[in-house]
Structures are given as structure tokens and as C-alpha cells.
Design a protein around this motif. Structure first.
Motif, mmCIF file in Angstrom:
data_model
loop_
_atom_site.group_PDB
_atom_site.id
_atom_site.type_symbol
_atom_site.label_atom_id
_atom_site.label_comp_id
_atom_site.label_asym_id
_atom_site.label_seq_id
_atom_site.Cartn_x
_atom_site.Cartn_y
_atom_site.Cartn_z
ATOM 1 N N SER A 14 51.335 43.730 47.998
ATOM 2 C CA SER A 14 50.669 44.971 47.494
ATOM 3 C C SER A 14 49.769 45.884 48.279
ATOM 4 O O SER A 14 49.500 46.962 47.761
ATOM 5 C CB SER A 14 50.058 44.477 46.131
ATOM 6 N N ARG B 217 50.713 39.678 45.510
ATOM 7 C CA ARG B 217 50.636 39.721 43.921
ATOM 8 C C ARG B 217 51.547 38.924 43.412
ATOM 9 O O ARG B 217 52.897 39.184 43.978
ATOM 10 C CB ARG B 217 50.688 41.333 43.587
ATOM 11 N N SER C 63 53.474 37.739 39.747
ATOM 12 C CA SER C 63 53.420 38.169 38.216
ATOM 13 C C SER C 63 54.687 37.621 37.470
ATOM 14 O O SER C 63 55.933 37.574 37.890
ATOM 15 C CB SER C 63 53.432 39.669 38.036
ATOM 16 N N THR D 97 50.708 44.283 34.413
ATOM 17 C CA THR D 97 52.037 44.206 34.100
ATOM 18 C C THR D 97 52.180 43.745 32.649
ATOM 19 O O THR D 97 53.326 43.938 32.288
ATOM 20 C CB THR D 97 52.832 43.106 34.943
ATOM 21 N N VAL E 94 49.196 37.509 35.788
ATOM 22 C CA VAL E 94 49.276 37.712 37.334
ATOM 23 C C VAL E 94 48.176 36.997 38.082
ATOM 24 O O VAL E 94 46.788 36.902 37.690
ATOM 25 C CB VAL E 94 48.969 39.342 37.151
ATOM 26 N N GLU F 155 46.677 37.265 42.103
ATOM 27 C CA GLU F 155 46.523 38.127 43.362
ATOM 28 C C GLU F 155 45.706 37.283 44.327
ATOM 29 O O GLU F 155 44.730 36.887 43.945
ATOM 30 C CB GLU F 155 46.027 39.476 43.178
ATOM 31 N N ALA G 42 60.056 40.747 44.545
ATOM 32 C CA ALA G 42 59.818 41.870 43.613
ATOM 33 C C ALA G 42 60.620 43.193 44.006
ATOM 34 O O ALA G 42 60.792 43.444 45.361
ATOM 35 C CB ALA G 42 58.654 42.320 43.424
ATOM 36 N N PHE H 269 56.482 45.963 39.336
ATOM 37 C CA PHE H 269 55.284 45.665 38.839
ATOM 38 C C PHE H 269 55.030 46.582 37.761
ATOM 39 O O PHE H 269 54.846 46.224 36.752
ATOM 40 C CB PHE H 269 54.279 45.316 39.751
ATOM 41 N N ARG I 74 57.466 46.714 34.851
ATOM 42 C CA ARG I 74 57.161 45.458 33.799
ATOM 43 C C ARG I 74 56.170 46.106 32.967
ATOM 44 O O ARG I 74 56.027 45.938 31.837
ATOM 45 C CB ARG I 74 56.836 44.288 34.679
#
Length: 453
Positions: A8, A20, A22, A77, A81, A83, A108, A113, A116
Motif C-alpha cells: 500500500s 495490507r 483484508s 474496508t 485488516v 497492516e 488485490a 480495498f 470493498r
């Protein structure tokens, strides 16, 4: 839904890099690749907590890192999540990401992200679109606009307009379908007032977009003029560096030199072009042709003239090319010579400034004139603002339907006809906010996002 992962942060070396993750299995996957020094697992945490430890690939330790856990639905999101913040080397970030994939995450897609976040009700479509706007913002005003929309400013304005219309439509439908019930009757005067209010609000949004477009999107700008009038000197002054070669030899600039600058809080994608003149030099003539192509396509033309010279045929050709365009005549070298062009230029151009590109004298006036020509001086950055052509198109279609409803009411058509027009207007507004947007529209919007956002 699958559990997704991506880098990210920017794909360039930096002090920190963020991977990241998710989705439903975000915590389980993170626990496979992250080992805290305290012995705690991410699954042991309540959420919104950090652990310091190491990223591992089986028995191989890749890097020290910090793992942050954001428990859904109170996350970006709306899902769980995690990170992982590691050192920002490109190899390290990619190695950590590959390990996350091997643990069960999938790559992704662009903007997934934020997509979502939209699908999970964390933001409306106008707010989601503003995420990319704030990433690409070059100035204070464009950042303010994007931030207001992320916080829901535009959504609330559109909802306010549509809710009033929906309420009126409900009263009209109920009154038509159940004429003998004790239902509040909507007078023609009240209905007309509500329609006119919606018309005014939508017109204001469109007006503000037209004025703020230069701030939001930036402006394709070309510097044009005869040889040795100071185009390259002006380019170098505005860009703050030696982008263009400056000599006393005519025809030095033979191709287009480009840069992006911030002037008067407006992003100018600026091009310095070859001197406009008749020439037998094949290479130079190609450059002159490209200069006129640039003028034709540019949103703003800075037409440069030498204060010490009379207008010649090349200047006249440039003046003709500027007609019908947003153009500013720049009379340069006022520090060296007495101006001989005032009457001729002021007759041909509505907007003109006198400067010395060498010393910078008069460039403050140039900034003011650019703001005037691009109408950004009239732009209200505190007002709700449309940020792209999709939103503008929805707003214009809604306004057209509102005007049709107003006309139908004024000429005495049935209330059913008025209701049909209002329904069309509301539909366009709901498409703008995403409440009635199709999957195709949603997918197209997020396909332009960067991966990791």
C-alpha cells in the motif's frame, strides 16, 4: 469474499513499506507470517493494537516489522485488516507480500480495498472517487476538495436534494392513488418551490465544477511565440530549473520541452515549443508544426512577444492560432527595452501582461491573469464540488430532468408526468452516489485506482 493483499506504499525505496491484508482470513494469514517478540499472536488482540516482531517465511526471518490489527467493521474496508509495516526496500516489501500470498491471500485488484469499503457501506461512491483525488492532489485547494468529499460533503448535498424530491414524489403518488384518504396534499406552489430549489442547487454544483476544473484536473498549457522572444527563459523561470536551453541563436528549441508546475495553486502541464517562424530547416519546421499542434490542443496558451519588436508575420500567425482559445499575451523583456507593442497586443488579446521573464518582474500579475482566464478566482473551495466527468454527467442529466418537471408543472401537465420527470432526476442522483450504480460502472471507477488502495 477472498482475503486480499497488496503493497500500500509507493513502489520506491523508503523508510517504511506497508503490506495490507483484508478479508475474513486476514488475521489467520498474518499469524502465519508474523511472530511478535512478546509471544502474543494477532488473533489474541482485541483490535486497533500493534505488535512488534518479525516477518518469517517458514523458518527464515525476513525483516523486523510492526503488525497493526484493525478489527472489522471499524476498519477502512469494513473487514478485518492487518497492516504489516516493514522496512521500505523494494525487495523486502515484495518478499513479505509473496510470503503473505503463500500463506493464503490473493493479489488485490486495482482499487479493491476502497471498492470493498464502498461495498461494505464505509463510504459512498463520490467519497471513494475522492480517495484517488487526494492521492493525486498537487495543491492545497485540490486537497481540500478531495478531503471534503471523502468526509461525505458532496454525498450529503446530493442526498439532501434527492430526499426532498423523493418526499414530494411520495406525496404525489399517495394523493393520486388514494384520493379519498386523509393524506397531506402537496400544493403546486410548494412543489414548484422544491423543484426550483433542486434546480438551483444542481446548477450551483455544475457552475462550481466548471470553475474548479483547472484546480482539480490541472491544465494543459503551451508557451508559444517567435524565436528569441523569451519562451525558454519563461519556462525556466516558472519551472524553477533549467528545463530549456537559452541562447541568442534563433531556432535553439526545436522540439517540445515539458514540465508540470504549480502556479496560483493550479497545476499547469506546461510545454515550451519551437519558435514560430518560416524556415527551410527541415528539423526546425517539424518543431514549428508541433508547436501549432500543441496550441490547437492546449487548454491555455501563453503567447510570448518581444517588447522591443514590432509585430511581424510570424506573430500574426500566432495571434490567429490563439483566437477562440483561452490565451494570455505576454509582452516580455520589459526590463531591457521600451514597449512598442502595447496598442497592437491590447487590440488582439483580451488578457495580457508585461513581464521580464529574466528577472521575474510582472509574474505576480501573470498568476492573477491565469486565475482570471481559467475562472479559478470565482471558485468557491468551501462549497460542495463535483470532481470528475462522471459526476458532472449525472448532475447534468438530473438537472435536465428537473427542468422537464418544472416545465410539465408550468404548462399544466398531469402530476403523473411531473412525477416521472422527478423519478428520472432522483435516479441520476442515486447513480452518482452509488446507491443505484451498476456493477459495470462501479468496476470501471475502481479499475483506475492504484493497486494497494
Amino acid at each position: 469474499m477472498t482475503t486480499i493483499a497488496a503493497i500500500s506504499t509507493g513502489l520506491a525505496p523508503g523508510g517504511i513499506g506497508i503490506v495490507r491484508i483484508s478479508g475474513e482470513d486476514a488475521v489467520k494469514i498474518a499469524d502465519k507470517v508474523f511472530e511478535s517478540f512478546s509471544g502474543k499472536k494477532i488473533s489474541d488482540l482485541k483490535g486497533y493494537t500493534a505488535l512488534y516482531g518479525r516477518v518469517k517465511d517458514n523458518d527464515t526471518y525476513l525483516d523486523t516489522a510492526v503488525a497493526l490489527f484493525f478489527k472489522g467493521p471499524k476498519s477502512y474496508t469494513g473487514e478485518d485488516v492487518v497492516e504489516i509495516s516493514c522496512h521500505g526496500g523494494l525487495y523486502v516489501c515484495r518478499r513479505v507480500l509473496r510470503t503473505v500470498f503463500e500463506a493464503g491471500a490473493v493479489p488485490a485488484e486495482a482499487g479493491e480495498f476502497t471498492k470493498r469499503a464502498f461495498l461494505n457501506g464505509k463510504m459512498d461512491l463520490t467519497g471513494a472517487e475522492s480517495v484517488m483525488s487526494i492521492i493525486s492532489a498537487h495543491g492545497e485547494e485540490s486537497e481540500k476538495i478531495a478531503l471534503k468529499n471523502i468526509e461525505g460533503s458532496l454525498f450529503r448535498k446530493i442526498k439532501e436534494i434527492s430526499d426532498k424530491l423523493v418526499y414530494d414524489m411520495a406525496l404525489l403518488s399517495a394523493w393520486v392513488d388514494y384520493p379519498y384518504e386523509e393524506i397531506e396534499e402537496l400544493s403546486d406552489e410548494k412543489l414548484k418551490a422544491d423543484i426550483e430549489n433542486a434546480e438551483a442547487e444542481l446548477s450551483k454544483l455544475i457552475f462550481n465544477y466548471d470553475r474548479g476544473k483547472a484546480i482539480i484536473e490541472g491544465v494543459d498549457t503551451v508557451i508559444a511565440g517567435s524565436p528569441n522572444v523569451g519562451k525558454s527563459t519563461l519556462m525556466n523561470y516558472l519551472s524553477g530549473e533549467e528545463k530549456s536551453i537559452v541562447t541568442d541563436i534563433a531556432g535553439t528549441t526545436r522540439d517540445i520541452v515539458e514540465d508540470t508546475i504549480l502556479l496560483a495553486d493550479i497545476v499547469l502541464r506546461i510545454s515550451d515549443t519551437a519558435g514560430v517562424r518560416e524556415t527551410d530547416d527541415l528539423v526546425e519546421s517539424i518543431g514549428v508544426g508541433r508547436a501549432f499542434d500543441k496550441i490547437d490542443k492546449a487548454s491555455l496558451v501563453l503567447a510570448v512577444f518581444d517588447a522591443g519588436r514590432k509585430i511581424d508575420d510570424s506573430d500574426r500567425k500566432l495571434i490567429e492560432a490563439c483566437k477562440g482559445k483561452k490565451a494570455i499575451a505576454i509582452i516580455n523583456k520589459t526590463d531591457l527595452v521600451k514597449n512598442q507593442l502595447r496598442e497592437d497586443i491590447e487590440k488582439e488579446f483580451e488578457n495580457f501582461v508585461y513581464i521580464s521573464a529574466k528577472t521575474g518582474e510582472g509574474t505576480d500579475k501573470l498568476e492573477e491573469t491565469i486565475k482570471k482566464v481559467l475562472m479559478t478566482a470565482e471558485f468557491d473551495s468551501s462549497a460542495e464540488t463535483l470532481i470528475n466527468e462522471r459526476q458532472l454527467h449525472c448532475c447534468k442529466e438530473a438537472l435536465d430532468a428537473i427542468k422537464d418537471a418544472k416545465q410539465a408543472l408550468c404548462i399544466g401537465q398531469t402530476l403523473d408526468a411531473v412525477n416521472v420527470c422527478l423519478d428520472s432526476a432522483v435516479e441520476k442522483l442515486l447513480i452518482m452516489t452509488g446507491e443505484k450504480a451498476t456493477d459495470t460502472v462501479v468496476n470501471e471507477i475502481f479499475s483506475h485506482f492504484c493497486v494497494g488502495k
